[in-house]
Design an enzyme around this catalytic site. Structure first.
Site, PDB file in Angstrom:
ATOM      1  N   GLU A   3       0.826  -1.224   0.000  1.00 23.56           N
ATOM      2  CA  GLU A   3       0.000   0.000   0.000  1.00 23.56           C
ATOM      3  C   GLU A   3       0.855   1.267   0.000  1.00 23.56           C
ATOM      4  O   GLU A   3       0.701   2.123   0.871  1.00 23.56           O
ATOM      5  CB  GLU A   3      -0.966  -0.032   1.192  1.00 23.56           C
ATOM      6  CG  GLU A   3      -1.861  -1.271   1.170  1.00 23.56           C
ATOM      7  CD  GLU A   3      -2.861  -1.345   2.310  1.00 23.56           C
ATOM      8  OE1 GLU A   3      -2.780  -0.534   3.243  1.00 23.56           O
ATOM      9  OE2 GLU A   3      -3.735  -2.234   2.263  1.00 23.56           O
TER      10      GLU A   3
ATOM     11  N   ASN B 223       2.471  -4.827  -3.230  1.00 18.72           N
ATOM     12  CA  ASN B 223       1.100  -5.288  -3.010  1.00 18.72           C
ATOM     13  C   ASN B 223       0.189  -4.083  -2.761  1.00 18.72           C
ATOM     14  O   ASN B 223       0.561  -3.158  -2.039  1.00 18.72           O
ATOM     15  CB  ASN B 223       1.131  -6.189  -1.751  1.00 18.72           C
ATOM     16  CG  ASN B 223      -0.127  -6.977  -1.505  1.00 18.72           C
ATOM     17  OD1 ASN B 223      -0.671  -7.590  -2.432  1.00 18.72           O
ATOM     18  ND2 ASN B 223      -0.595  -6.985  -0.265  1.00 18.72           N
TER      19      ASN B 223
ATOM     20  N   HIS C 293      -9.780  -6.974  -2.057  1.00 21.46           N
ATOM     21  CA  HIS C 293     -10.842  -6.873  -1.049  1.00 21.46           C
ATOM     22  C   HIS C 293     -12.054  -6.302  -1.779  1.00 21.46           C
ATOM     23  O   HIS C 293     -12.103  -5.118  -2.085  1.00 21.46           O
ATOM     24  CB  HIS C 293     -10.412  -5.956   0.103  1.00 21.46           C
ATOM     25  CG  HIS C 293      -9.307  -6.556   0.924  1.00 21.46           C
ATOM     26  ND1 HIS C 293      -9.509  -7.675   1.703  1.00 21.46           N
ATOM     27  CD2 HIS C 293      -8.014  -6.205   1.081  1.00 21.46           C
ATOM     28  CE1 HIS C 293      -8.370  -7.986   2.320  1.00 21.46           C
ATOM     29  NE2 HIS C 293      -7.451  -7.116   1.951  1.00 21.46           N
TER      30      HIS C 293
HETATM   31  C1  XIL Z   1      -5.773  -6.549   8.300  1.00 24.48           C
HETATM   32  C2  XIL Z   1      -6.089  -7.778   9.146  1.00 24.48           C
HETATM   33  O1  XIL Z   1      -6.925  -8.628   8.413  1.00 24.48           O
HETATM   34  C3  XIL Z   1      -6.724  -7.366  10.463  1.00 24.48           C
HETATM   35  O2  XIL Z   1      -6.862  -8.486  11.316  1.00 24.48           O
HETATM   36  C4  XIL Z   1      -5.875  -6.298  11.141  1.00 24.48           C
HETATM   37  O3  XIL Z   1      -6.545  -5.845  12.298  1.00 24.48           O
HETATM   38  C5  XIL Z   1      -5.597  -5.136  10.213  1.00 24.48           C
HETATM   39  O4  XIL Z   1      -5.003  -5.621   9.005  1.00 24.48           O
HETATM   40  N1  XIL Z   1      -4.628  -4.880   3.610  1.00 24.48           N
HETATM   41  C6  XIL Z   1      -3.547  -5.588   4.085  1.00 24.48           C
HETATM   42  C7  XIL Z   1      -3.700  -6.444   5.280  1.00 24.48           C
HETATM   43  O5  XIL Z   1      -2.484  -5.598   3.440  1.00 24.48           O
HETATM   44  O6  XIL Z   1      -2.534  -6.532   6.043  1.00 24.48           O
HETATM   45  C8  XIL Z   1      -4.859  -5.980   6.143  1.00 24.48           C
HETATM   46  O7  XIL Z   1      -5.043  -6.960   7.184  1.00 24.48           O
HETATM   47  C9  XIL Z   1      -6.102  -5.808   5.316  1.00 24.48           C
HETATM   48  C10 XIL Z   1      -5.898  -4.767   4.257  1.00 24.48           C
END
Ligand code: XIL
Length: 369
Positions: A178, A221, A257
């Site tokens: 990110e 990523n 997501h």
């Molecule tokens: C999220 C986890 O799923 C949660 O349990 C935590 O509280 C916060 O992070 N993008 C990412 C992941 O790269 O690391 C994130 O994971 C979700 C969004």
């Protein structure tokens, strides 16, 4: 499929059938929580390990834990984990706040446990993640406002330490996570390393990861790059620039997501274009949130979820460059979308009681097609 792959598939099928038969025979009918055990997951919805339904890419899941490692203590969860997936991603166990809680102290407990589980079951890990603005420990606040020279060494030591420790079991690393804003510019807020050094620190991060493990594939990523737009354009340009400067970037991780309203029509072209640039791709964090009312899916949502999952799987399956497909959790029992926010959630293919949603059959059908 080669003879070897066929033998491997057959052997796995025998093992899973035996395991499931044994579980049923010894009457594992009720979960400790009192939930019904998904006895019929051995039947039509689970036609053998899902990883054996395709040879096109490796199938994986995030493993919940962090914070706590409760998911690995759950027997039914462990059985599914070891049976159905090639590769596991620590959902939080390798994040800075967990693995590096104090400047001079690492805590490898959760990550080691998962690495041990993977090794014992012939699986690999996707390492996640080394350079990210999120999940930083409190002490990282002390890095803010410092010079690049001041902060570089901290990142280098972290990457060398963590990557070297999991050499051999981690085969893909999300080195940078990110680092792009929606408008295609570098995301600086909250990331003391990028704030101090600019984009050159991303190149350095990749170089340090390569030094510590020459064999792992190294990924950048991000989310919202399943669609064409300024973010994907900015990321693609950044990757090209950094690679010209010598950054060993092997691939782009597309988090995915999604929601039941996601439009994936751009995705096949995006995967092909990245492949044409000599990059691997991976779907790294797939989940599909449903619209909920009173915590129950709105009518039609479970079918829409199945359709979106199938489209996503199909995009990876049909792209030459797509190496792995990872669910961000396979059950609502352990999912960051398990606690519905904004009337959306329950984004994984299995319900909290581990019974399949229509998404599972759609995924299996697509993998086999
Ligand atoms: C999220 C986890 O799923 C949660 O349990 C935590 O509280 C916060 O992070 N993008 C990412 C992941 O790269 O690391 C994130 O994971 C979700 C969004």
């Amino acid at each position: 499929m080669s003879d070897r792959a066929q033998r491997r598939r057959l052997a796995r099928r025998c093992v899973v059938t035996a395991v499931l038969a044994a579980l049923i025979a010894i009457g594992v009918g009720v979960m400790p929580s009192g939930d019904p055990r998904p006895a019929d997951t051995s039947a039509s919805e689970w036609p053998g390990p899902i990883r054996d339904q395709t040879d096109r890419m490796r199938l994986g899941t995030a493993v919940a834990g962090a914070e706590t490692n409760t998911s690995l203590q759950d027997p039914a969860y462990r059985t599914i984990l070891r049976t159905h997936f090639d590769t596991l991603t620590p959902e939080n166990q390798m994040k800075w706040s967990v693995i590096h809680p104090e400047p001079a102290r690492y805590d490898f407990t959760g990550a080691d446990e998962l690495a041990g589980f993977a090794r014992a079951n012939g699986q690999t890990l996707r390492g996640h993640t080394l350079l990210w603005y999120g999940s930083l420990p409190d002490w990282a606040a002390g890095l803010e406002g410092r010079s690049c020279q001041d902060v570089r060494g901290t990142l280098r030591d972290h990457i060398h330490t963590v990557v070297a420790r999991y050499r051999g079991v981690v085969t893909e690393w999300d080195v940078a996570n990110e680092v792009m804003n929606g408008d295609g510019r570098l995301r600086i807020g909250g990331n003391p390393f990028v704030a101090a050094c600019g984009e050159s620190i991303i190149r350095d991060a990749f170089m340090w990861a390569r030094e510590a493990d020459p064999d792992a594939a190294l990924y950048i990523n991000d989310f919202d790059i399943e669609v064409q737009g300024p973010k994907l354009a900015g990321l693609t340009a950044l990757v090209a620039r950094l690679r010209r400067q010598g950054a060993p970037i092997d691939g782009v991780g597309i988090q995915s997501h999604l929601t039941t309203a996601s439009d994936l029509s751009d995705l096949p072209r995006i995967l092909a274009d990245l492949g044409d640039q000599g990059l691997d791709v991976a779907i790294t964090e797939a989940d599909v949130r449903m619209r909920l009312a009173a915590r129950t899916p709105v009518p039609g949502e479970t079918d829409k979820q199945a359709t979106v999952f199938a489209e996503l799987v199909d995009a990876c399956r049909t792209a030459q460059a797509c190496r792995s497909f990872t669910f961000w959790g396979f059950t609502d029992r352990f999912s960051w979308t398990g606690t519905p926010a904004f009337g959306q959630g329950r984004a994984t293919p299995l319900n909290a009681d581990l019974t399949p949603k229509p998404a599972l059959a759609a995924i299996v059908r697509t993998l086999r097609s």
